[in-house]
Write a protein that holds these residues in place. Structure first.
Motif, mmCIF file in Angstrom:
data_model
loop_
_atom_site.group_PDB
_atom_site.id
_atom_site.type_symbol
_atom_site.label_atom_id
_atom_site.label_comp_id
_atom_site.label_asym_id
_atom_site.label_seq_id
_atom_site.Cartn_x
_atom_site.Cartn_y
_atom_site.Cartn_z
ATOM 1 N N ILE A 148 44.179 46.278 43.266
ATOM 2 C CA ILE A 148 45.803 45.630 43.327
ATOM 3 C C ILE A 148 46.081 45.164 44.774
ATOM 4 O O ILE A 148 46.359 44.184 44.870
ATOM 5 N N PRO A 149 46.032 45.929 45.803
ATOM 6 C CA PRO A 149 46.152 45.456 47.316
ATOM 7 C C PRO A 149 45.506 44.340 47.585
ATOM 8 O O PRO A 149 46.053 43.403 48.265
ATOM 9 N N ALA A 150 44.182 44.176 47.367
ATOM 10 C CA ALA A 150 43.430 42.954 47.607
ATOM 11 C C ALA A 150 43.917 41.711 46.971
ATOM 12 O O ALA A 150 44.007 40.674 47.503
ATOM 13 N N TYR A 151 44.277 41.789 45.536
ATOM 14 C CA TYR A 151 44.839 40.738 44.883
ATOM 15 C C TYR A 151 46.183 40.376 45.542
ATOM 16 O O TYR A 151 46.456 39.283 45.509
ATOM 17 N N THR A 152 46.936 41.476 45.996
ATOM 18 C CA THR A 152 48.356 41.067 46.629
ATOM 19 C C THR A 152 48.198 40.342 47.860
ATOM 20 O O THR A 152 48.820 39.369 48.071
ATOM 21 N N ARG A 153 47.383 41.087 48.588
ATOM 22 C CA ARG A 153 47.146 40.398 50.066
ATOM 23 C C ARG A 153 46.469 38.927 49.874
ATOM 24 O O ARG A 153 47.009 37.880 50.639
ATOM 25 N N ALA A 154 45.552 38.560 48.981
ATOM 26 C CA ALA A 154 45.196 37.146 48.933
ATOM 27 C C ALA A 154 46.172 36.227 48.267
ATOM 28 O O ALA A 154 46.124 35.199 48.561
ATOM 29 N N SER A 155 46.949 36.851 47.242
ATOM 30 C CA SER A 155 47.964 36.110 46.643
ATOM 31 C C SER A 155 48.953 35.498 47.859
ATOM 32 O O SER A 155 49.557 34.587 47.710
ATOM 33 N N ILE A 156 49.296 36.546 48.571
ATOM 34 C CA ILE A 156 50.404 36.541 49.536
ATOM 35 C C ILE A 156 50.064 35.367 50.590
ATOM 36 O O ILE A 156 50.569 34.182 51.002
ATOM 37 N N LYS A 157 48.574 35.692 51.139
ATOM 38 C CA LYS A 157 48.199 34.706 52.110
ATOM 39 C C LYS A 157 47.862 33.346 51.620
ATOM 40 O O LYS A 157 48.210 32.190 52.253
ATOM 41 N N HIS A 158 47.506 33.246 50.439
ATOM 42 C CA HIS A 158 47.340 31.795 49.862
ATOM 43 C C HIS A 158 48.341 31.215 48.804
ATOM 44 O O HIS A 158 48.260 30.142 48.482
ATOM 45 N N LYS A 159 49.539 32.064 48.865
ATOM 46 C CA LYS A 159 50.812 31.546 48.036
ATOM 47 C C LYS A 159 50.312 31.378 46.535
ATOM 48 O O LYS A 159 51.042 30.424 45.973
ATOM 49 N N ILE A 160 49.442 31.950 45.870
ATOM 50 C CA ILE A 160 48.974 31.654 44.654
ATOM 51 C C ILE A 160 48.230 32.735 44.143
ATOM 52 O O ILE A 160 47.595 33.489 44.911
ATOM 53 N N VAL A 161 48.497 33.196 42.808
ATOM 54 C CA VAL A 161 47.724 34.263 42.058
ATOM 55 C C VAL A 161 46.710 33.356 41.367
ATOM 56 O O VAL A 161 46.947 32.720 40.484
ATOM 57 N N TYR A 162 45.105 33.940 41.503
ATOM 58 C CA TYR A 162 44.271 33.754 40.649
ATOM 59 C C TYR A 162 44.001 34.752 39.922
ATOM 60 O O TYR A 162 43.919 36.018 40.103
ATOM 61 N N LYS A 163 43.317 34.536 38.569
ATOM 62 C CA LYS A 163 42.604 35.463 37.584
ATOM 63 C C LYS A 163 41.098 34.814 37.363
ATOM 64 O O LYS A 163 41.035 33.543 37.704
ATOM 65 N N PHE A 164 40.246 35.791 37.010
ATOM 66 C CA PHE A 164 38.923 35.065 36.333
ATOM 67 C C PHE A 164 39.093 34.506 35.211
ATOM 68 O O PHE A 164 39.927 34.875 34.510
ATOM 69 N N ASP A 165 37.957 33.459 35.038
ATOM 70 C CA ASP A 165 38.081 33.065 33.522
ATOM 71 C C ASP A 165 37.845 33.763 32.333
ATOM 72 O O ASP A 165 37.951 33.543 31.278
ATOM 73 N N LYS A 166 37.242 34.809 32.763
ATOM 74 C CA LYS A 166 36.963 36.010 31.570
ATOM 75 C C LYS A 166 37.879 37.008 31.879
ATOM 76 O O LYS A 166 38.072 37.662 33.106
ATOM 77 N N ASP A 167 38.697 37.745 30.932
ATOM 78 C CA ASP A 167 39.732 38.841 30.736
ATOM 79 C C ASP A 167 38.753 39.926 30.877
ATOM 80 O O ASP A 167 37.618 39.976 30.402
ATOM 81 N N GLY A 168 39.365 41.059 31.505
ATOM 82 C CA GLY A 168 38.793 42.460 31.230
ATOM 83 C C GLY A 168 39.813 43.478 31.305
ATOM 84 O O GLY A 168 41.040 43.177 31.719
ATOM 85 N N SER A 169 39.394 44.543 30.840
ATOM 86 C CA SER A 169 40.583 45.651 30.728
ATOM 87 C C SER A 169 39.835 47.060 31.150
ATOM 88 O O SER A 169 39.562 47.678 30.308
#
Ligand code: NAP
Length: 356
Positions: A190-211
């Motif tokens: 979650i911290p990696a997603y948060t850092r990357a989203s803040i840095k690039h000002k966009i939230v990405y997800k993968f084309d396949k969901d996972g749980s």
């Protein structure tokens, strides 16, 4: 049996939190035990010195220094949280514990920390649903390598048996929440997603969901403490080939997680829009998140039909569930903003160029 515990990875997110939960006990068998903690740098020694534990500065790849740390401190229980992938370290630690057993004549224990994604298709698992009480060790051996986590798991069970060491293996899923250690306080995903989203000002997800399976750090540390307490109280707990503990409390539905993250980041003005986009490529995702490309699908799109039994049988009662996790996304963001002070090193041995 002696009461001497050694925690490795004690400056890390999980190891530091486990150590904190041990030292803050005011009663019970862990409170009565003597605790040593392994860290790698002088700064980490300083940071942990106030805890009142025996802080040992050693690189775990140094076999002689490690052996001396175990034997000289008369260690009976190693809680190994520094690395799931370095089989040499595991081998050295278990060999040293075997020597200690011969010297003391008492039972000695090795608690390993592994990775839950290994039991998902993306991690190479071929057999669908798996309970930690199943005969999964033989299946792990059938799948074999090359996979550093699986190879290390197999080594733990086999080498411990050969050395007369009782092994337990905590299979760690995605961990979230603020760590309570003295050094690194943030997890990986979650911290990696948060850092990357803040840095690039966009939230990405993968084309396949996972749980994938997930657990809050406080529920995970409670499991480690429970296992150590059982050992200290000489109560039976599954070990060896039967000694796996899936530390899963609930699932982390990635697309939902990303949407909650995007909403929370947008509310704070940290991303341009609350809409989650698809990663253009795995390569870009690996680069932005700082994850090894080889394992990115296993880390970010896997599910895995893991069924935890052993920990619950011993009395484990997680306090966090999926709803509470999803609702905590704003705190995850605040944690990154407040606590992101120590460089992540968890992939250094497989991404050597990441150390600067
Ligand atoms: N966090 C998760 O979500 C998660 C999920 C599944 C599995 N796991 C596994 O759980 C383990 C701990 O994860 P974590 O998030 O707590 O990682 P972390 O914060 O990077 O902690 C690992 C600690 O171990 C230390 N260490 C590593 N190699 C060492 C060596 N050779 N000698 C001495 N110390 C060494 C590191 O020292 P430095 O500080 O000096 O680098 C670091 O302090 C890892 O094996 C990880 O793969 C974690």
């Amino acid at each position: 049996m002696g009461q001497n515990i050694l925690v490795t990875g004690a400056a890390g997110y999980i190891g530091g939190s486990v150590l904190a939960s041990f030292v803050t006990r005011t009663s019970g068998p862990i409170n009565a035990a003597s605790i040593s903690a392994v860290v790698r740098s002088e700064d980490q020694v300083q940071a942990l010195s106030k805890l009142g534990v025996n802080v040992i500065q050693v690189d775990l790849s140094d076999e002689m220094a490690l052996n001396e740390a175990v034997v000289r401190n008369e260690i009976d229980i190693v809680v190994h949280i520094a690395s799931s992938i370095d089989s040499r370290v595991v081998s050295h630690l278990i060999t040293a514990l075997g020597q200690r057993r011969k010297a003391s004549g008492e039972e000695v224990f090795f608690i390993h920390s592994s990775v839950a994604a290994l039991f998902a298709t993306e991690g190479g698992w071929l057999y669908g649903e798996v309970k930690d009480t199943d005969q999964r060790f033989e299946k792990e051996k059938q799948i074999g390598g090359p996979h550093p986590v699986r190879e290390t798991n197999i080594l733990v069970t086999e080498h411990a048996k050969a050395q007369g060491v009782t092994s337990l293996n905590v299979v760690v899923p995605t961990v979230y929440g603020r760590g309570s250690g003295e050094w690194r306080k943030l997890s990986v995903n979650i911290p990696a997603y948060t850092r990357a989203s803040i840095k690039h000002k966009i939230v990405y997800k993968f084309d396949k969901d996972g749980s994938p399976p997930a657990v809050h750090i406080s529920d995970l540390t409670a499991l480690y403490a429970l296992l150590v307490e059982k050992i200290l109280q000489k109560e039976q707990a599954p070990s060896g080939e039967k000694g796996y503990y899936f530390a899963m409390a609930h699932r982390a539905p990635w697309w939902d997680v990303m949407q909650h993250l995007a909403d929370a980041l947008h509310a704070r003005g940290l991303v341009a829009e609350p809409k989650v986009q698809i990663w253009p490529s795995d390569e870009m995702a690996a680069e932005y998140l700082g994850f090894p490309l080889l394992y990115i699908r296993a880390m970010c799109t896997s599910t895995g039909q893991l069924v935890p039994v052993n920990a619950y049988r011993l009395g484990c009662q997680p306090k966090w569930d999926e709803k509470r996790f999803l609702e905590s996304m704003d705190d995850e963001i605040r944690a990154v903003q407040e606590l992101d002070k120590v460089k992540d090193t968890v992939f250094d041995s497989i991404l050597p160029s990441s150390r600067n």
